[in-house]
Design a protein around this motif. Structure first.
Motif, short mmCIF file in Angstrom:
data_model
loop_
_atom_site.label_atom_id
_atom_site.label_comp_id
_atom_site.label_asym_id
_atom_site.label_seq_id
_atom_site.Cartn_x
_atom_site.Cartn_y
_atom_site.Cartn_z
N LEU A 147 0.83 -1.20 0.00
CA LEU A 147 0.00 0.00 0.00
C LEU A 147 0.87 1.26 0.00
N ILE A 148 1.92 1.25 0.84
CA ILE A 148 2.82 2.40 0.90
C ILE A 148 3.57 2.56 -0.42
N ALA A 149 4.07 1.45 -0.96
CA ALA A 149 4.81 1.51 -2.22
C ALA A 149 3.93 2.04 -3.36
N ASP A 150 2.71 1.55 -3.44
CA ASP A 150 1.81 2.00 -4.50
C ASP A 150 1.47 3.48 -4.35
N LEU A 151 1.30 3.93 -3.11
CA LEU A 151 0.97 5.33 -2.89
C LEU A 151 2.12 6.24 -3.34
N LEU A 152 3.34 5.85 -3.03
CA LEU A 152 4.49 6.65 -3.47
C LEU A 152 4.64 6.62 -4.99
N GLU A 153 4.39 5.44 -5.57
CA GLU A 153 4.47 5.32 -7.02
C GLU A 153 3.42 6.20 -7.70
N GLN A 154 2.22 6.23 -7.17
CA GLN A 154 1.16 7.06 -7.73
C GLN A 154 1.50 8.54 -7.68
N ASN A 155 2.22 8.93 -6.62
CA ASN A 155 2.60 10.33 -6.47
C ASN A 155 3.93 10.65 -7.16
N ARG A 156 4.48 9.66 -7.85
CA ARG A 156 5.73 9.83 -8.60
C ARG A 156 6.87 10.32 -7.72
N ILE A 157 6.95 9.73 -6.55
CA ILE A 157 8.01 10.06 -5.60
C ILE A 157 9.02 8.92 -5.61
N PRO A 158 10.26 9.15 -5.97
CA PRO A 158 11.27 8.08 -5.92
C PRO A 158 11.43 7.56 -4.50
N PHE A 159 11.56 6.26 -4.36
CA PHE A 159 11.72 5.71 -3.01
C PHE A 159 12.59 4.46 -3.04
N ALA A 160 13.18 4.19 -1.88
CA ALA A 160 14.04 3.02 -1.71
C ALA A 160 13.40 2.09 -0.69
N ARG A 161 13.48 0.79 -0.96
CA ARG A 161 12.94 -0.23 -0.06
C ARG A 161 14.11 -1.00 0.54
N ILE A 162 14.47 -0.69 1.78
CA ILE A 162 15.58 -1.39 2.43
C ILE A 162 15.06 -2.68 3.06
#
Length: 356
Positions: A147-162
């Motif tokens: 859910l968090i990953a999809d939300l960031l993807e929808q907002n076009r925010i680059p993110f890292a998953r450690i």
């Protein structure tokens, strides 16, 4: 009474250089669409006035916020802080993230989010709206929260998953949990141990399973059985104590235990003492994390040193690269851990019985 010195602002720089606020902002942000002569003129004013750019000034260009947001698990973090037992995951995360952000003119901001909460989406949306981060660092278990990953993807925010290898968007990074677990187990096998037990972390963390996999792989490669030698905890002291009592209460007890956190290993050390077992004479111990408590126990604990600072620093680098439109790795980025040997490991007393 001495008059307080007035703070230098971006307006002072613009007036001194005879340019617009937007031009100063573009120079501060090192944008390419500024003539070299103009950039030097603005920089001369910055140096002469002693101006220190603020986030607000950097944001004036409208393209970036210069903020990287790091998310950590609320419940576990607050519990660690209150217990004051030396867990320094957050300290190491801030060390790596803040220093790397500073190198690039960014700021790291830290937020606690409960990944199990029904309000996680609302909380995250609120943080995004307030901070408008250029990128987000997710730590376990948030890194596996789709859910968090999809939300960031929808907002076009680059993110890292450690600590996540799950399919999906984002930049995946690991600290080679399976490899470091195998490394620690191999060390115990080389010392002559044949009954090597493992106390795993909670299954909600992917890395818990990877560490078990590494232990099983090492045991299997050496022709050793792992049957009955696995217990599960929650990274905390009490769960480690329960697991250690079960393992050390076996008729054919293990001569070594590898535990998935320093707290659980410390618990195993206390259980061994209560049973009049000497460490490392009767029982060898290796821990994961290598937080401060690992160095100050008696004996000091051998431990897998988790490179949290280096991993978060690498995550920040990749997020900034992605924000600038640069290519980022498609495969998971592995930041290797190291095994730090101290006084809690030694050959078993009965090594000669097992043919060593």
């Amino acid at each position: 009474m001495a008059r307080r010195r007035q703070a230098v602002t971006i307006k002072h720089v613009a007036a001194d250089a005879g340019v617009s606020l937007q031009t100063v902002s573009r120079v501060i942000n090192k944008e390419p669409n500024v003539r070299p002569q103009m950039a030097r003129r603005v920089q001369d004013s910055i140096d002469r006035l002693g101006y220190v750019p603020s986030i607000a000034a950097q944001r004036m260009s409208g393209s970036r916020s210069y903020i990287i947001l790091a998310l950590n698990d609320r419940e576990r973090t607050i519990s660690d802080w209150r217990e004051r037992q030396g867990a320094d995951w957050v300290d190491q995360m801030l060390l790596g993230g803040m220093l790397k952000c500073a190198e690039h003119g960014y700021r790291l901001m830290f937020e606690l989010v409960d990944t199990h909460s029904d309000h996680v989406e609302r909380e995250l949306r609120g943080a995004i709206a307030a901070l408008q981060p250029d990128g987000v660092v997710l730590t376990p278990p948030h890194s596996d929260n789709r859910l968090i990953a999809d939300l960031l993807e929808q907002n076009r925010i680059p993110f890292a998953r450690i600590g996540s290898l799950a399919a999906g968007p984002g930049i995946a990074l690991t600290m080679d949990d399976a490899g470091s677990s195998r490394l620690a187990t191999d060390h115990l096998i080389e010392l002559g141990h044949r009954r090597i037990a493992f106390i795993a972390g909670p299954p909600e963390y992917s890395l818990s399973g990877w560490r078990v996999d590494g232990w099983r792989a090492a045991m299997g490669a050496a022709g050793l059985s792992a049957d009955g030698l696995l217990e599960t905890g929650d990274f905390g002291f009490a769960s480690g104590e329960r697991a250690a009592r079960k393992l050390l209460g076996l008729g054919d007890r293990p001569t070594a235990i590898l535990a998935s956190s320093d707290k659980m290993t410390l618990a195993a050390l206390e259980v061994a003492r209560a049973l009049d077992l000497e460490v490392p004479g009767d029982l060898s111990l290796i821990s994961f994390d290598n937080t401060p408590i690992a160095r100050f126990t008696h004996p000091p604990l051998s431990a897998v040193d988790q490179p949290v600072a280096r991993t978060v620093a690498r995550a920040v680098e990749l997020i900034i690269a992605a924000q600038k439109g640069q290519d980022t790795p498609r495969e998971p980025v592995v930041v290797p851990a190291a095994l730090v040997l101290r006084s809690s490991t030694a050959p078993p007393r009965d090594a000669d019985i097992h043919g060593n």
